[in-house]
Enzyme design. Structure first.
Site, PDB file in Angstrom:
ATOM      1  CG  ASN A  10      -1.840   1.405   0.910  1.00  0.00           C
ATOM      2  OD1 ASN A  10      -1.956   2.035   0.541  1.00  0.00           O
ATOM      3  ND2 ASN A  10      -2.885   1.404   2.006  1.00  0.00           N
ATOM      4  NE  ARG A  90      -6.416   1.570  -0.036  1.00  0.00           N
ATOM      5  CZ  ARG A  90      -6.657   1.218   1.014  1.00  0.00           C
ATOM      6  NH1 ARG A  90      -6.703   1.976   2.072  1.00  0.00           N
ATOM      7  NH2 ARG A  90      -8.229   2.893   1.247  1.00  0.00           N
ATOM      8  CG  HIS A 178     -12.699   4.375   3.146  1.00  0.00           C
ATOM      9  ND1 HIS A 178     -13.577   4.930   3.241  1.00  0.00           N
ATOM     10  CD2 HIS A 178     -11.241   3.950   3.321  1.00  0.00           C
ATOM     11  CE1 HIS A 178     -12.699   6.138   3.739  1.00  0.00           C
ATOM     12  NE2 HIS A 178     -11.437   5.232   4.157  1.00  0.00           N
ATOM     13  NE  ARG A 238      -8.935  12.728   3.792  1.00  0.00           N
ATOM     14  CZ  ARG A 238      -9.380  11.579   2.773  1.00  0.00           C
ATOM     15  NH1 ARG A 238      -9.952  10.804   1.820  1.00  0.00           N
ATOM     16  NH2 ARG A 238      -8.532  10.667   3.926  1.00  0.00           N
ATOM     17  CD  GLU A 376      -8.609  -0.547   4.321  1.00  0.00           C
ATOM     18  OE1 GLU A 376      -8.430  -0.518   5.620  1.00  0.00           O
ATOM     19  OE2 GLU A 376      -8.942   0.429   3.375  1.00  0.00           O
TER      20      GLU A 376
END
Ligand code: AMP
Length: 393
Positions: A10, A90, A178, A238, A376
């Site tokens: 990742n 990813r 996600h 964010r 994940e």
């Protein structure tokens, strides 16, 4: 092939996280941080104990691609002669068509690079280590696992913005993110709550990045993130959903340019912007400052409103699943969200919530509420194995 070791990568702009799986068993994990500045590596074995990390001092990597190349010999050294079957990466953006992971070819890499303008802060950093590994070790299979793929089941009506219709064809549409987390939750749900796996469920992935996903029978039918990972819920730094006219106003009135808008919306907003203190929920929950309390109040309000909106998309609600850093660990946030969702038939069991039990709804609650830790990386490892079996070439 199914018995081989799978490396999961990742890569971000200044960090590269890695893990190694044999089947579903984690063998080791770690990360390189400070890439391009002062790179430092950490590693842990499958039991979570610190182990010797790759020594990067001889030639410190200046990019995530160089970090991966420095990591590969170290990984091979740690697996004691057993073959590394593949790398699974990813990749944030798979565009409008990729609805599953794909084995990497030069043509796929080229295609994915064309999506970089849609995710300029992530996609180039995801792709450059893949390219570097392809050049250095062309025989090592690689698989790209997209954050957007799981949401390709969202009906067209929920994927478009109300912009001139040719915009959607140009790629300006809701993608959702996600996805690897939601897919993992969907895969874990049958064991935790078999009835919910067939039902209408909102999954709340609440971490530093935060979003909600509506699952119907385990498939995504709506989500709060949109064209980018900026939309939807407020997050650590964010802003989440805002009126786009705010951006026009700031550009017109304050002369903000693209870099200024980007810095404001991605890095200076959300919980950090609201509180003026921190983007980290642990700090905010521990703080007595009224601004910290207010920031949390806004977050909870928006999560609960989002759950209501997704319940409307689902035509009702049978379950809620909390996951990711905040969702798995912050009992007061879960309690406040559940309280605000009482009208939907949510009744929390406070003791189970405090104890972080797998089921935290009260016995009589019409809506089942659960905590499922997301994974994940495991999802990427499984996908990589499956993609190799499907496409062994
Ligand atoms: P993630 O992006 O999934 O790693 O989640 C990161 C967020 O989870 C940060 O805001 C952390 O403050 C939050 N978090 C992690 N552990 C806890 C905890 N025990 N209580 C509250 N928030 C937590």
């Amino acid at each position: 092939m199914s018995d081989g070791l799978i490396g999961v990568i990742n890569a971000g702009s200044s960090s590269l996280k890695f893990s190694l799986y044999e089947g579903d068993a984690l063998q080791l994990s770690g990360q390189v941080d400070g890439i391009g500045v002062r790179p430092a590596a950490k590693a842990r074995n499958g039991a979570g104990e610190a182990i010797d990390a790759p020594d990067l001092s001889a030639s410190p990597p200046a990019t995530p691609a160089e970090a991966l190349l420095a990591l590969l010999p170290w990984l091979r050294g740690h697996i004691g002669g057993r073959p590394l079957a593949a790398l699974g990466h990813r990749v944030v953006h798979g565009g409008p068509h990729h609805d599953r992971p794909k084995r990497v070819t030069p043509a796929l890499l080229e295609e994915l690079a064309t999506l970089s303008p849609l995710a300029p802060l992530h996609q180039p950093h995801n792709l450059s280590p893949i390219r570097a590994a392809m050049d250095r070790t062309p025989g090592l299979p690689q698989v790209a696992c997209f954050d957007t793929a799981f949401h390709r089941t969202i009906p067209e009506v929920a994927q478009v913005f109300a912009l001139p219709h040719e915009m959607a064809a140009r790629g300006i549409r809701r993608y959702g993110f996600h996805g690897l987390s939601y897919e993992y939750i969907a895969s874990a749900l049958p064991a935790v709550a078999p009835d919910l796996a067939r039902g209408r469920v909102v999954v709340a992935h609440l971490g530093n990045g935060a979003s909600l996903c509506a699952l119907q029978g385990g498939r995504s039918i709506a989500t709060t993130m949109g064209f980018s990972a900026l939309d939807g819920l407020p997050m650590g730094t964010r802003c989440g959903e805002i009126d786009p006219a705010v951006v026009l106003h700031l550009m017109r009135q304050d002369g903000l340019d693209i870099a200024g808008v980007e810095a404001l919306l991605y890095r200076r907003s959300g919980l950090l912007g609201l509180s003026g203190l921190s983007s980290d929920f642990r700090d905010l929950l521990a703080s007595g400052d009224p601004r910290a309390r207010f920031a949390i109040e806004v977050f909870v309000y928006r999560v609960a409103r989002g759950i209501g909106s997704l319940a409307a998309a689902l035509g009702g609600l049978d379950g809620i699943v909390f996951t990711a850093g905040v969702g798995e660990n912050a009992a007061p946030i879960r309690a406040a969200v559940c309280e605000a969702c009482r009208w939907l038939g949510v009744v929390l069991d406070p003791a189970a919530n405090e104890a972080r039990a797998a089921t935290i709804s009260a016995a009589g609650s019409r809506v089942g509420v659960h905590i499922i830790p997301t994974d994940e990386n495991l999802m990427i490892a499984r996908h990589t194995r499956a993609a190799l079996a499907e496409d062994p070439a």
